[in-house]
Design a protein around this motif. Structure first.
Motif, PDB file in Angstrom:
ATOM      1  N   GLU A   1      -0.486  35.615 126.733  1.00 40.33           N
ATOM      2  CA  GLU A   1      -1.069  36.567 127.682  1.00 40.33           C
ATOM      3  C   GLU A   1      -0.570  36.320 129.094  1.00 40.33           C
ATOM      4  OE1 GLU A   1      -5.305  38.019 129.443  1.00 40.33           O
ATOM      5  OE2 GLU A   1      -5.261  37.131 127.464  1.00 40.33           O
TER       6      GLU A   1
ATOM      7  N   ASP B   1      -2.735  44.275 124.976  1.00 41.04           N
ATOM      8  CA  ASP B   1      -3.230  43.449 123.891  1.00 41.04           C
ATOM      9  C   ASP B   1      -2.003  43.004 123.108  1.00 41.04           C
ATOM     10  OD1 ASP B   1      -2.569  45.551 122.089  1.00 41.04           O
ATOM     11  OD2 ASP B   1      -4.605  46.331 122.103  1.00 41.04           O
ATOM     12  N   GLU B   2      -2.193  42.517 121.904  1.00 39.78           N
ATOM     13  CA  GLU B   2      -1.064  41.958 121.153  1.00 39.78           C
ATOM     14  C   GLU B   2      -0.054  42.992 120.690  1.00 39.78           C
ATOM     15  OE1 GLU B   2      -4.487  42.948 118.791  1.00 39.78           O
ATOM     16  OE2 GLU B   2      -4.354  41.340 120.234  1.00 39.78           O
ATOM     17  N   SER B   3      -0.412  44.264 120.725  1.00 41.61           N
ATOM     18  CA  SER B   3       0.503  45.284 120.227  1.00 41.61           C
ATOM     19  C   SER B   3       0.904  46.360 121.230  1.00 41.61           C
ATOM     20  CB  SER B   3      -0.097  45.965 118.994  1.00 41.61           C
ATOM     21  OG  SER B   3      -1.279  46.654 119.351  1.00 41.61           O
TER      22      SER B   3
END
Length: 99
Positions: A3, A34-36
């Motif tokens: 992050e 976010d992660e995607s």
């Protein structure tokens, strides 16, 4: 990508991509991730033109070129002054107009 690294890369890339793209009616620009995916929201004071919206899409293209593993969502929205932008903040402000 951690992050911390996403944040730094995203904020620096956005600052560079926004050079010569800020118009007087832009009140604020916020981003989140976010992660995607990466989300970038542009808030305008008054109506915004198709050219201004296209310009913000170009900013997003610069971002995705720097962080190609994530998808990107862009939203241009009208929120007239003096309505507060605080409720619309994602994770970080990239730009806030002095009001």
């Amino acid at each position: 990508m951690e992050e911390f690294n996403i944040r730094n890369t995203l904020l620096l890339t956005l600052q560079f991509a926004l050079l010569r793209e800020i118009t007087p009616n832009i009140r604020g620009i916020t981003c989140g991730w976010d992660e995607s995916k990466i989300m970038i929201n542009f808030y305008f004071d008054g109506e915004f033109t198709e050219d201004e919206q296209e310009s913000m899409e170009c900013v997003a293209t610069e971002v995705i070129a720097s962080i190609p593993k994530l998808t990107i969502e862009v939203e241009c929205k009208r929120i007239d002054n003096p309505k507060s932008l605080d409720p619309y903040k994602l994770l970080d402000w990239v730009y806030l107009r002095k009001e």
